[in-house]
Design a protein around this motif. Structure first.
Motif, PDB file in Angstrom:
ATOM      1  N   HIS A   1      -5.712  -0.697   8.888  1.00 25.76           N
ATOM      2  CA  HIS A   1      -6.904  -0.681   9.736  1.00 25.76           C
ATOM      3  C   HIS A   1      -6.560   0.013  11.041  1.00 25.76           C
ATOM      4  O   HIS A   1      -5.417   0.442  11.256  1.00 25.76           O
ATOM      5  CB  HIS A   1      -7.393  -2.116   9.971  1.00 25.76           C
ATOM      6  N   PHE A   9      -4.152   0.892  -3.849  1.00 24.26           N
ATOM      7  CA  PHE A   9      -5.147   1.623  -3.058  1.00 24.26           C
ATOM      8  C   PHE A   9      -5.968   0.650  -2.220  1.00 24.26           C
ATOM      9  O   PHE A   9      -6.273   0.910  -1.049  1.00 24.26           O
ATOM     10  CB  PHE A   9      -6.062   2.439  -3.977  1.00 24.26           C
ATOM     11  N   VAL A  10      -6.323  -0.477  -2.807  1.00 27.77           N
ATOM     12  CA  VAL A  10      -7.058  -1.501  -2.057  1.00 27.77           C
ATOM     13  C   VAL A  10      -6.205  -1.999  -0.888  1.00 27.77           C
ATOM     14  O   VAL A  10      -6.700  -2.177   0.230  1.00 27.77           O
ATOM     15  CB  VAL A  10      -7.456  -2.671  -2.983  1.00 27.77           C
ATOM     16  N   GLY A  47       0.819  -1.207   0.000  1.00 25.74           N
ATOM     17  CA  GLY A  47       0.000   0.000   0.000  1.00 25.74           C
ATOM     18  C   GLY A  47       0.853   1.257   0.000  1.00 25.74           C
ATOM     19  O   GLY A  47       0.564   2.230  -0.709  1.00 25.74           O
ATOM     20  N   ARG A  84      -5.889   8.180   9.107  1.00 27.90           N
ATOM     21  CA  ARG A  84      -6.054   7.094   8.139  1.00 27.90           C
ATOM     22  C   ARG A  84      -7.289   7.242   7.263  1.00 27.90           C
ATOM     23  O   ARG A  84      -7.254   6.947   6.076  1.00 27.90           O
ATOM     24  CB  ARG A  84      -6.075   5.757   8.880  1.00 27.90           C
ATOM     25  N   THR A  85      -8.382   7.689   7.854  1.00 26.35           N
ATOM     26  CA  THR A  85      -9.602   7.848   7.054  1.00 26.35           C
ATOM     27  C   THR A  85      -9.400   8.880   5.968  1.00 26.35           C
ATOM     28  O   THR A  85      -9.755   8.659   4.791  1.00 26.35           O
ATOM     29  CB  THR A  85     -10.780   8.249   7.955  1.00 26.35           C
ATOM     30  N   ALA A  91      -8.287   7.667  -2.877  1.00 27.17           N
ATOM     31  CA  ALA A  91      -9.292   7.186  -3.826  1.00 27.17           C
ATOM     32  C   ALA A  91      -9.437   8.106  -5.025  1.00 27.17           C
ATOM     33  O   ALA A  91     -10.115   7.754  -5.990  1.00 27.17           O
ATOM     34  CB  ALA A  91     -10.649   7.044  -3.129  1.00 27.17           C
ATOM     35  N   LYS A 110      -7.233   7.476   3.183  1.00 25.87           N
ATOM     36  CA  LYS A 110      -7.908   6.545   2.286  1.00 25.87           C
ATOM     37  C   LYS A 110      -8.848   7.276   1.328  1.00 25.87           C
ATOM     38  O   LYS A 110      -8.941   6.924   0.150  1.00 25.87           O
ATOM     39  CB  LYS A 110      -8.670   5.503   3.101  1.00 25.87           C
ATOM     40  N   VAL A 111      -9.538   8.296   1.847  1.00 27.32           N
ATOM     41  CA  VAL A 111     -10.438   9.073   0.982  1.00 27.32           C
ATOM     42  C   VAL A 111      -9.635   9.790  -0.096  1.00 27.32           C
ATOM     43  O   VAL A 111     -10.001   9.781  -1.283  1.00 27.32           O
ATOM     44  CB  VAL A 111     -11.246  10.080   1.823  1.00 27.32           C
ATOM     45  N   ALA A 144      -3.008  12.185   0.659  1.00 33.90           N
ATOM     46  CA  ALA A 144      -3.069  10.887   1.335  1.00 33.90           C
ATOM     47  C   ALA A 144      -1.753  10.556   2.016  1.00 33.90           C
ATOM     48  O   ALA A 144      -1.732  10.043   3.145  1.00 33.90           O
ATOM     49  CB  ALA A 144      -3.429   9.796   0.325  1.00 33.90           C
ATOM     50  N   CYS A 184      -6.248   0.527   1.933  1.00 36.00           N
ATOM     51  CA  CYS A 184      -7.492   0.506   2.711  1.00 36.00           C
ATOM     52  C   CYS A 184      -7.554  -0.705   3.632  1.00 36.00           C
ATOM     53  O   CYS A 184      -7.982  -0.603   4.784  1.00 36.00           O
ATOM     54  CB  CYS A 184      -8.691   0.509   1.763  1.00 36.00           C
TER      55      CYS A 184
END
Length: 295
Positions: A190, A182-183, A92, A144-145, A152, A148-149, A135, A186
């Motif tokens: 965690h 990107f996957v 990632g 982290r949120t 994307a 990830k946004v 990012a 995400c």
């Protein structure tokens, strides 16, 4: 026919829990089922009810955290699970660095083309290409949120270009590594995963941006540089016995083969270099990964 004495609701909970790894279920499945069924003693409820959306979401989130375990939050985690989580997080981060490369290249290409006669205005959605920059900074700060946004954004760019037939193939090919990583970003980062080391990664981020400057002037040259550095660092990881980085780079090399092969098919001045680098990336992908033996 189901097991005698086992309600449909219990059976459905046990099926849902199968998304968790076996090592985790062996210790906690009975306890979790007991918690789910506590105070649910209505026969009609036990026969016809299903796990709730909230419970399902919580189990799926737990599944990601246990399959990609990190740190000391979980106990009794098999070594291969810990390695898997570390590899996914490393992949990632590599994808995020590649995103920095593309973002810098996009900025340079716009600046270079600015003011040229008959230059068509850039579409508004190109600002989304800067998402990896946001990012990267957010992830190093533990947000982290937001990371990830923002990461994307290239995904949205790819979706937007689907309405522009002339750009579909190019974007699909060159953004494939970013989409896959990107996957991984995400899934791997965690809430229980460690925050990446900022000081060390700032150097890598600066290097990705520098390559992006080169790529802004000549896309093929910049991409070839990324592939060559991947091969070199893959060799370094093998010599140092860095299993995590070596495995992540092997997967990263596979992802880069698609755009490189596209350059080979397209021909031009990068035909021979791209073909040679593609061969090196294949070797980097299939080469053994060595783990340092600790005394």
């Amino acid at each position: 026919m189901g097991e005698p004495g086992v309600s449909n609701l219990e059976r459905r909970y046990r099926v849902l829990l199968k998304v968790l790894p076996r090592w985790y279920r062996q210790d906690r499945e009975e306890e979790m089922v007991g918690i789910f069924l506590a105070e649910r003693d209505d026969d009609l409820d036990l026969e016809h009810s299903w796990p709730g959306w909230g419970e399902t979401g919580a189990i799926l989130g737990l599944s990601v955290r246990t399959h990609l375990a990190a740190g000391a939050v979980l106990t009794g985690v098999p070594a291969k699970v810990v390695w898997r989580g570390e590899v996914v997080r490393a992949l990632g981060m590599l994808g995020l660095l590649l995103g920095l490369f593309y973002a810098t290249a996009a900025i340079v290409s716009v600046v270079v083309g600015f003011g040229r006669p008959y230059q068509a205005p850039e579409p508004w959605w190109r600002v989304l290409e800067l998402g990896p920059v946001v990012a990267f900074a957010a992830l190093l700060n533990g947000r982290r949120t937001l990371a990830k946004v923002a990461a994307a954004a290239p995904v949205l760019v790819s979706m937007i270009t689907l309405g522009q037939p002339g750009s579909v193939l190019t974007w699909s090919v060159f953004q494939l590594p970013s989409l896959v990583t990107f996957v991984c970003l995400c899934l791997g980062f965690h809430r229980e995963a460690p925050t990446p080391p900022a000081r060390r990664l700032l150097w890598w981020g600066g290097g990705a941006a520098l390559l992006g400057v080169v790529g802004g002037f000549a896309t093929g040259v910049g991409l070839l540089s990324v592939g060559l550095i991947t091969v070199i660092v893959r060799v370094v990881a093998f010599v140092r016995g860095d299993f995590v980085l070596g495995r992540a780079l092997s997967l990263f090399a596979v992802l880069q083969l698609v755009p490189l092969l596209f350059l080979v098919v397209a021909g031009g001045g990068v035909l021979v270099p791209a073909g040679g680098l593609a061969l090196l990336l294949v070797l980097a992908a299939v080469a053994p990964v060595r783990q340092r033996v600790r005394a």
